[in-house]
Motif scaffolding. Structure first.
Motif, PDB file in Angstrom:
ATOM      1  N   ALA A  44       7.951  13.211  13.895  1.00  0.00           N
ATOM      2  CA  ALA A  44       8.313  13.636  12.648  1.00  0.00           C
ATOM      3  C   ALA A  44       8.892  12.355  11.856  1.00  0.00           C
ATOM      4  CB  ALA A  44       9.392  14.677  12.345  1.00  0.00           C
ATOM      5  N   ARG A  45       8.250  11.925  10.657  1.00  0.00           N
ATOM      6  CA  ARG A  45       8.380  10.879   9.969  1.00  0.00           C
ATOM      7  C   ARG A  45       8.666  11.335   8.481  1.00  0.00           C
ATOM      8  NH1 ARG A  45       4.952   9.625  13.249  1.00  0.00           N
ATOM      9  NH2 ARG A  45       3.147   9.805  12.119  1.00  0.00           N
ATOM     10  N   VAL A  46       9.821  10.800   7.898  1.00  0.00           N
ATOM     11  CA  VAL A  46      10.182  11.022   6.589  1.00  0.00           C
ATOM     12  C   VAL A  46       9.863  10.035   5.568  1.00  0.00           C
ATOM     13  CG1 VAL A  46      12.168  11.489   5.007  1.00  0.00           C
ATOM     14  CG2 VAL A  46      12.297  12.322   7.181  1.00  0.00           C
ATOM     15  N   LEU A  47       9.666   8.820   5.891  1.00  0.00           N
ATOM     16  CA  LEU A  47       9.571   7.692   5.189  1.00  0.00           C
ATOM     17  C   LEU A  47       8.958   6.794   5.684  1.00  0.00           C
ATOM     18  CD1 LEU A  47      10.346   6.508   2.249  1.00  0.00           C
ATOM     19  CD2 LEU A  47      12.440   5.721   3.402  1.00  0.00           C
ATOM     20  N   VAL A  48       7.743   5.850   5.043  1.00  0.00           N
ATOM     21  CA  VAL A  48       7.161   4.938   5.317  1.00  0.00           C
ATOM     22  C   VAL A  48       7.373   3.738   4.392  1.00  0.00           C
ATOM     23  CG1 VAL A  48       5.074   3.580   5.958  1.00  0.00           C
ATOM     24  CG2 VAL A  48       5.532   5.977   7.019  1.00  0.00           C
ATOM     25  N   VAL A  49       7.780   2.486   4.498  1.00  0.00           N
ATOM     26  CA  VAL A  49       7.820   1.313   3.500  1.00  0.00           C
ATOM     27  C   VAL A  49       6.938   0.292   4.118  1.00  0.00           C
ATOM     28  CG1 VAL A  49       9.481  -0.422   2.563  1.00  0.00           C
ATOM     29  CG2 VAL A  49      10.283   2.051   3.122  1.00  0.00           C
ATOM     30  N   SER A  50       5.903   0.023   3.108  1.00  0.00           N
ATOM     31  CA  SER A  50       5.205  -1.207   3.648  1.00  0.00           C
ATOM     32  C   SER A  50       5.711  -2.442   2.557  1.00  0.00           C
ATOM     33  CB  SER A  50       3.934  -0.923   3.118  1.00  0.00           C
ATOM     34  OG  SER A  50       2.924  -1.893   3.258  1.00  0.00           O
ATOM     35  N   SER A  51       6.546  -3.380   3.388  1.00  0.00           N
ATOM     36  CA  SER A  51       7.103  -4.250   2.284  1.00  0.00           C
ATOM     37  C   SER A  51       6.236  -5.735   2.877  1.00  0.00           C
ATOM     38  CB  SER A  51       8.451  -4.407   2.928  1.00  0.00           C
ATOM     39  OG  SER A  51       8.798  -4.830   4.236  1.00  0.00           O
ATOM     40  N   GLY A  52       5.325  -5.748   3.444  1.00  0.00           N
ATOM     41  CA  GLY A  52       4.315  -6.852   3.859  1.00  0.00           C
ATOM     42  C   GLY A  52       3.653  -7.208   2.614  1.00  0.00           C
ATOM     43  N   GLY A  53       3.390  -8.419   2.096  1.00  0.00           N
ATOM     44  CA  GLY A  53       2.643  -8.488   0.839  1.00  0.00           C
ATOM     45  C   GLY A  53       1.615  -9.646   1.272  1.00  0.00           C
ATOM     46  N   MET A  54       0.668  -9.457   0.263  1.00  0.00           N
ATOM     47  CA  MET A  54      -0.482 -10.358   0.209  1.00  0.00           C
ATOM     48  C   MET A  54      -1.160 -10.375  -1.145  1.00  0.00           C
ATOM     49  SD  MET A  54      -3.310  -7.924  -0.085  1.00  0.00           S
ATOM     50  CE  MET A  54      -4.757  -8.164   0.863  1.00  0.00           C
ATOM     51  N   VAL A  55      -1.922 -11.497  -1.250  1.00  0.00           N
ATOM     52  CA  VAL A  55      -2.552 -11.778  -2.544  1.00  0.00           C
ATOM     53  C   VAL A  55      -4.026 -11.961  -2.476  1.00  0.00           C
ATOM     54  CG1 VAL A  55      -2.879 -13.388  -4.524  1.00  0.00           C
ATOM     55  CG2 VAL A  55      -0.535 -13.291  -3.327  1.00  0.00           C
ATOM     56  N   THR A  56      -4.593 -10.990  -2.977  1.00  0.00           N
ATOM     57  CA  THR A  56      -6.351 -11.147  -2.993  1.00  0.00           C
ATOM     58  C   THR A  56      -6.823 -12.332  -3.526  1.00  0.00           C
ATOM     59  OG1 THR A  56      -6.348  -9.462  -4.596  1.00  0.00           O
ATOM     60  CG2 THR A  56      -6.449  -8.719  -2.573  1.00  0.00           C
ATOM     61  N   GLN A  57      -6.218 -12.649  -4.881  1.00  0.00           N
ATOM     62  CA  GLN A  57      -6.892 -13.603  -5.559  1.00  0.00           C
ATOM     63  C   GLN A  57      -5.621 -13.977  -6.498  1.00  0.00           C
ATOM     64  OE1 GLN A  57     -10.106 -12.509  -8.046  1.00  0.00           O
ATOM     65  NE2 GLN A  57     -10.900 -11.373  -6.371  1.00  0.00           N
TER      66      GLN A  57
ATOM     67  N   ALA B  86      11.003  -7.492   9.009  1.00  0.00           N
ATOM     68  CA  ALA B  86      11.959  -8.505   9.189  1.00  0.00           C
ATOM     69  C   ALA B  86      11.878  -9.618   8.424  1.00  0.00           C
ATOM     70  CB  ALA B  86      11.618  -8.866  10.910  1.00  0.00           C
ATOM     71  N   GLY B  87      11.219  -9.321   7.210  1.00  0.00           N
ATOM     72  CA  GLY B  87      11.385 -10.401   6.122  1.00  0.00           C
ATOM     73  C   GLY B  87      12.231  -9.953   5.032  1.00  0.00           C
ATOM     74  N   GLY B  88      12.256 -10.661   4.002  1.00  0.00           N
ATOM     75  CA  GLY B  88      13.386 -10.799   3.140  1.00  0.00           C
ATOM     76  C   GLY B  88      13.518  -9.139   2.413  1.00  0.00           C
ATOM     77  N   ILE B  89      12.517  -8.907   2.013  1.00  0.00           N
ATOM     78  CA  ILE B  89      12.691  -7.458   1.351  1.00  0.00           C
ATOM     79  C   ILE B  89      12.755  -6.486   2.187  1.00  0.00           C
ATOM     80  CG2 ILE B  89      11.447  -5.680  -0.192  1.00  0.00           C
ATOM     81  CD1 ILE B  89      10.087  -8.082  -1.633  1.00  0.00           C
ATOM     82  N   GLY B  90      12.040  -6.535   3.494  1.00  0.00           N
ATOM     83  CA  GLY B  90      12.197  -5.680   4.408  1.00  0.00           C
ATOM     84  C   GLY B  90      13.281  -5.536   5.289  1.00  0.00           C
ATOM     85  N   THR B  91      14.136  -6.665   5.256  1.00  0.00           N
ATOM     86  CA  THR B  91      15.411  -6.552   5.641  1.00  0.00           C
ATOM     87  C   THR B  91      16.417  -5.720   4.739  1.00  0.00           C
ATOM     88  OG1 THR B  91      15.160  -8.580   6.963  1.00  0.00           O
ATOM     89  CG2 THR B  91      17.435  -8.000   6.612  1.00  0.00           C
ATOM     90  N   ALA B  92      16.359  -6.277   3.569  1.00  0.00           N
ATOM     91  CA  ALA B  92      17.383  -5.492   2.716  1.00  0.00           C
ATOM     92  C   ALA B  92      16.963  -3.938   2.831  1.00  0.00           C
ATOM     93  CB  ALA B  92      16.934  -5.941   1.316  1.00  0.00           C
ATOM     94  N   VAL B  93      15.791  -3.430   2.604  1.00  0.00           N
ATOM     95  CA  VAL B  93      15.599  -2.079   2.612  1.00  0.00           C
ATOM     96  C   VAL B  93      15.954  -1.570   4.012  1.00  0.00           C
ATOM     97  CG1 VAL B  93      13.649  -0.358   2.801  1.00  0.00           C
ATOM     98  CG2 VAL B  93      13.516  -2.198   1.095  1.00  0.00           C
ATOM     99  N   SER B  94      15.862  -2.382   5.140  1.00  0.00           N
ATOM    100  CA  SER B  94      16.114  -1.432   6.435  1.00  0.00           C
ATOM    101  C   SER B  94      17.817  -1.312   6.520  1.00  0.00           C
ATOM    102  CB  SER B  94      15.918  -2.720   7.446  1.00  0.00           C
ATOM    103  OG  SER B  94      14.344  -2.702   7.566  1.00  0.00           O
TER     104      SER B  94
END
Length: 108
Positions: free
Chosen positions: A79-92, A13-21
């Protein structure tokens, strides 16, 4: 399932995720939009091309939430064909890490 298959969009539901969706829906994929903000995920699902899409809540900082969401997805569509992980995070700041090296604690 659609002719192209099922895609799971984490952070959908975020910016990149919405565009990919939107792109995958236009290509005929049946989508599961997994996002912390369920209201936004549902709003996105209602605006997508095609049918059979679903919205689920997933908090990637919680093993319990991720496991429950994945169990629900698998029960509906094993049955899944594709998984997109568009959540982001910064470790440092300024640090890039390979996802395989991150622990659950890094996501909190």
């Amino acid at each position: 399932m659609s002719a192209n298959g099922h895609a799971i969009i984490v952070g959908g539901a975020g910016g990149i995720g919405t565009a990919v969706s939107r792109r995958l829906a236009s290509e005929g994929y049946q989508l599961t939009i997994a996002d912390l903000n369920l209201d936004h995920a549902k709003a996105l699902v209602s605006s997508l091309d095609g049918s059979g899409h679903e919205a689920i809540q997933m908090d990637v900082t919680s093993d319990v939430s991720v496991d429950a969401a994945l169990d629900a997805i698998e029960a509906r569509s094993p049955a899944r064909v594709l998984v997109v992980s568009s959540g982001g995070m910064v470790t440092q700041p300024g640090h890039v890490a390979h996802i395989a090296t991150l622990s659950t604690d890094d996501w909190t």
